[in-house]
Design a protein around this motif. Structure first.
Motif, PDB file in Angstrom:
ATOM      1  N   GLU A   1     108.922 151.017  49.407  1.00 15.37           N
ATOM      2  CA  GLU A   1     109.596 150.909  48.113  1.00 15.37           C
ATOM      3  C   GLU A   1     111.086 151.185  48.241  1.00 15.37           C
ATOM      4  N   MET A   2     111.903 150.266  47.775  1.00 16.97           N
ATOM      5  CA  MET A   2     113.349 150.455  47.733  1.00 16.97           C
ATOM      6  C   MET A   2     113.741 151.155  46.435  1.00 16.97           C
ATOM      7  N   LEU A   3     114.680 152.059  46.513  1.00 21.36           N
ATOM      8  CA  LEU A   3     115.191 152.742  45.325  1.00 21.36           C
ATOM      9  C   LEU A   3     116.406 151.998  44.769  1.00 21.36           C
ATOM     10  N   PRO A   4     116.593 152.007  43.447  1.00 22.81           N
ATOM     11  CA  PRO A   4     117.783 151.369  42.886  1.00 22.81           C
ATOM     12  C   PRO A   4     119.077 152.031  43.344  1.00 22.81           C
ATOM     13  N   GLU A   5     118.990 153.291  43.770  1.00 20.78           N
ATOM     14  CA  GLU A   5     120.185 153.992  44.251  1.00 20.78           C
ATOM     15  C   GLU A   5     120.796 153.332  45.485  1.00 20.78           C
ATOM     16  N   ALA A   6     120.012 152.520  46.179  1.00 21.73           N
ATOM     17  CA  ALA A   6     120.540 151.856  47.377  1.00 21.73           C
ATOM     18  C   ALA A   6     121.668 150.884  47.031  1.00 21.73           C
ATOM     19  N   GLY A   7     121.674 150.378  45.789  1.00 25.20           N
ATOM     20  CA  GLY A   7     122.788 149.541  45.333  1.00 25.20           C
ATOM     21  C   GLY A   7     122.649 148.062  45.596  1.00 25.20           C
ATOM     22  N   SER A   8     121.445 147.553  45.786  1.00 27.40           N
ATOM     23  CA  SER A   8     121.238 146.119  45.980  1.00 27.40           C
ATOM     24  C   SER A   8     121.428 145.383  44.655  1.00 27.40           C
ATOM     25  N   THR A   9     121.972 144.154  44.722  1.00 28.12           N
ATOM     26  CA  THR A   9     122.327 143.418  43.498  1.00 28.12           C
ATOM     27  C   THR A   9     121.970 141.940  43.592  1.00 28.12           C
ATOM     28  N   ILE A  10     121.938 141.300  42.422  1.00 24.70           N
ATOM     29  CA  ILE A  10     121.810 139.840  42.286  1.00 24.70           C
ATOM     30  C   ILE A  10     123.031 139.348  41.519  1.00 24.70           C
ATOM     31  N   SER A  11     123.656 138.279  41.999  1.00 23.79           N
ATOM     32  CA  SER A  11     124.819 137.712  41.310  1.00 23.79           C
ATOM     33  C   SER A  11     124.816 136.199  41.507  1.00 23.79           C
ATOM     34  N   LEU A  12     125.794 135.538  40.920  1.00 27.97           N
ATOM     35  CA  LEU A  12     125.971 134.096  41.126  1.00 27.97           C
ATOM     36  C   LEU A  12     127.032 133.872  42.195  1.00 27.97           C
ATOM     37  N   ASP A  13     126.788 132.916  43.050  1.00 28.28           N
ATOM     38  CA  ASP A  13     127.744 132.583  44.100  1.00 28.28           C
ATOM     39  C   ASP A  13     128.734 131.557  43.553  1.00 28.28           C
ATOM     40  N   PRO A  14     129.991 131.923  43.353  1.00 29.53           N
ATOM     41  CA  PRO A  14     130.951 130.978  42.756  1.00 29.53           C
ATOM     42  C   PRO A  14     131.291 129.800  43.662  1.00 29.53           C
ATOM     43  N   ALA A  15     130.983 129.909  44.937  1.00 33.59           N
ATOM     44  CA  ALA A  15     131.373 128.864  45.890  1.00 33.59           C
ATOM     45  C   ALA A  15     130.245 127.908  46.252  1.00 33.59           C
ATOM     46  N   ARG A  16     129.017 128.203  45.826  1.00 31.77           N
ATOM     47  CA  ARG A  16     127.884 127.374  46.235  1.00 31.77           C
ATOM     48  C   ARG A  16     127.082 126.914  45.018  1.00 31.77           C
ATOM     49  N   LYS A  17     126.823 125.623  44.961  1.00 26.78           N
ATOM     50  CA  LYS A  17     126.011 125.055  43.883  1.00 26.78           C
ATOM     51  C   LYS A  17     124.813 124.329  44.487  1.00 26.78           C
ATOM     52  N   ASP A  18     123.745 124.231  43.693  1.00 25.79           N
ATOM     53  CA  ASP A  18     122.569 123.513  44.163  1.00 25.79           C
ATOM     54  C   ASP A  18     122.705 122.026  43.847  1.00 25.79           C
ATOM     55  N   ARG A  19     121.666 121.259  44.111  1.00 21.27           N
ATOM     56  CA  ARG A  19     121.769 119.808  43.929  1.00 21.27           C
ATOM     57  C   ARG A  19     121.813 119.387  42.466  1.00 21.27           C
ATOM     58  N   PHE A  20     121.624 120.358  41.555  1.00 22.92           N
ATOM     59  CA  PHE A  20     121.745 120.068  40.131  1.00 22.92           C
ATOM     60  C   PHE A  20     123.111 120.465  39.588  1.00 22.92           C
ATOM     61  N   GLY A  21     123.973 120.941  40.471  1.00 20.51           N
ATOM     62  CA  GLY A  21     125.306 121.364  40.058  1.00 20.51           C
ATOM     63  C   GLY A  21     125.349 122.752  39.467  1.00 20.51           C
ATOM     64  N   LEU A  22     124.265 123.504  39.600  1.00 20.57           N
ATOM     65  CA  LEU A  22     124.192 124.858  39.055  1.00 20.57           C
ATOM     66  C   LEU A  22     124.510 125.869  40.148  1.00 20.57           C
TER      67      LEU A  22
END
Length: 523
Positions: free
Chosen positions: A387-408
């Motif tokens: 089990e990972m603790l939230p204190e470890a500081g892992s995150t989810i964000s959007l990559d401003p430089a990479r888009k998928d094949r739908f342009g998202l």
């Protein structure tokens, strides 16, 4: 029905364990529901290479889908049924301790609910989908409504015997897989390839077991090949639908709804909310707390392989099974240690389709072939989950430089391991080696660094709107008719596979939504 002009009661984004459980339950309670799925509708009886062998394909690489069948090309194109089409079906309940980690150990975060709040929903889901297992009477792993367990195999019994010398229990695995036929679903025939689809639906998937049957109500519409780009706002406290792109034509569309449920699976749900920016929510939809994308807590695993000496040179017999049939539940809570939380171990995924360990064997020629043949029936995989603790500081964000094949924009994860994770991982490795050595296993490989599995967190559930994104009913603190239901809402991960808890949460949220409609608070 014209889906682009109809105003639905509930729009559900995603058709996996959460979306399937929630949408079918709502439809059976009379609400008009639409489910949007980014991938195609898949004929599970014919679409997967369930019984194929690597030597049937070029370079011995066996694709998930039968050639020419679409689906699962990337994270935004799966299929109706989502990840339940390709999962190992392990189904654990969380125990009372798992909901109160901070209160008990001073680390992580408590859930705003207790085990008692989910117990009846665990019961209902297990009865609905069929879960096999054994009543083991463990404090941290509550028993459920079980079909007979899958039989342990030779190597399982050998590990069970070795672990017992150390005072460690090995139990039957619990899976959302039938060991007895029911309705129109046959029991498992143990073909050994659960992660490549189940062509007879002995293994639960949300499409065949929940959503397709619920369509008979006339209240459930499934819109496949529809990649949702954003959730739309009517005003600061109300959403009114979603915008989407057709997966193949890229044609744009819009669905109107009185409420929206985001159930895309952890990372993609967080990404969709981050993409749904507006003047009211410039940092992501319903993110006044600033907590969206934070507190990412995926499981992390070790991986040991080896050969059971007792089985080296034995006759090769058909023990394909349903991948793993046995499990080592958490036991570290009862031991003095320098870290918090615990781990469980899934083991023995042996099957004839995948023999990568042969490349690690030393030698060449006749002798090498002989060694591989002798060790084939003795190979064992051992995977401890921590089990990972939230204190470890892992995150989810959007990559401003990479888009998928739908342009998202593509989602980006930043995984960090803190001191507690390092200590726990070290214990996972050392304890695994102790069990393997006590069982007479010749160790071949042992990961020295952890890897992530089971995506969880990023849209935390909690009582305090300043420290969480959704409340105890997976309802946005900021927007009452917006819900998020999947692994992203977990405040803590535990060491247990999360799908059964996700389904229980989805069933509970469905009942809450239906109640809110009856009271006139939604719609």
């Amino acid at each position: 029905m014209n889906v682009n002009t109809t105003v639905f009661d509930v729009c559900v984004v995603g058709s996996g364990a959460a979306g399937g459980t929630l949408s079918s339950r709502l439809a059976r309670q009379g609400l008009n529901v639409i489910v949007l799925e980014g991938g195609p509708r898949i004929d599970t009886h014919r679409a997967f290479n369930t019984h194929a062998m690597p030597y049937e394909f070029r370079n011995r690489k066996m694709p998930v889908m039968v050639p020419g069948v679409a689906g699962f090309e990337d994270e935004r194109t799966r299929g109706v049924g989502g990840k339940t089409l390709l999962w190992n079906a392990v189904a654990w309940r969380q125990g009372p301790r798992d909901f109160k980690g901070y209160s008990l150990e001073g680390a992580g975060a408590d859930w705003p609910i207790d085990y008692s709040d989910l117990a009846s929903y665990y019961d209902a889901v297990e009865k609905e989908v069929g879960v096999c297992g054994n009543a083991d009477h463990l404090e941290d792993l509550p028993d459920g409504q079980f079909l007979p367990p899958m039989p342990m195999r030779c190597s399982d019994r050998i590990i069970q015997r070795g672990a017992a010398k150390l005072g460690i229990r090995v139990i039957h695995v619990r899976k959302a897989t039938l060991t007895r036929p029911r309705d129109e679903r046959p029991s498992c025939h143990y073909c050994g390839n659960c992660m490549a689809g189940c062509d007879v639906v002995a293994k639960y998937d949300s499409a065949n077991v929940q959503m397709f049957p619920a369509q008979s109500t006339g209240k459930l519409t499934i819109l496949s090949d529809s990649v949702v780009s954003d959730v739309t706002l009517e005003d600061r406290t109300h959403v009114n639908g979603v915008r989407y792109l057709n997966r193949t034509t890229l044609r744009k569309g819009r669905i109107q709804a009185k409420s929206v449920v985001v159930s895309c699976a952890c990372i993609q749900s967080v990404a969709l909310l981050l993409m749904s920016r507006s003047e009211h929510y410039p940092n992501g939809l319903g993110n006044s707390s600033g907590q969206l994308g934070r507190n990412y807590i995926p499981h992390f695993t070790g991986h040991l392989t080896g050969f059971v000496r007792e089985l080296i040179g034995s006759k090769v017999v058909n023990e394909e099974g349903a991948l793993d049939h046995a499990y080592i539940p958490s036991y570290m809570h009862q031991r003095q240690r320098s870290f918090v939380r615990s781990f469980g171990v899934q083991f023995n995924y042996q099957n004839r389709r995948l023999v990568p360990w042969a490349r690690e064997m030393e030698g060449f020629g006749t002798r090498l072939k002989k060694d591989i043949r002798e060790r084939y029936p003795a190979f064992l995989q051992f995977s401890p989950y921590g089990e990972m603790l939230p204190e470890a500081g892992s995150t989810i964000s959007l990559d401003p430089a990479r888009k998928d094949r739908f342009g998202l924009p593509k989602a980006r994860v930043d995984v960090r391991y803190g001191e507690n994770e390092r200590k726990l991982f070290a214990a996972m490795r050392s304890e695994s080696r102790r069990i393997l050595e006590a069982s007479g296993v010749e160790i071949l490989d042992d990961w020295t660094e952890p890897r992530t599995n089971h995506e969880l967190g990023g849209c935390r559930m909690g009582k305090d709107p300043a420290k969480s994104v959704v409340n105890e009913f997976c309802q946005s603190h900021d927007i009452p008719n917006l819900f998020v239901v999947d692994g992203s809402v977990f405040p803590s991960a535990t060491e247990k596979n999360p799908t059964l808890t996700i389904m229980a949460l989805a069933a509970r949220t469905a009942d809450h939504i239906a109640q809110q409609f009856r009271k006139g608070k939604l719609g």
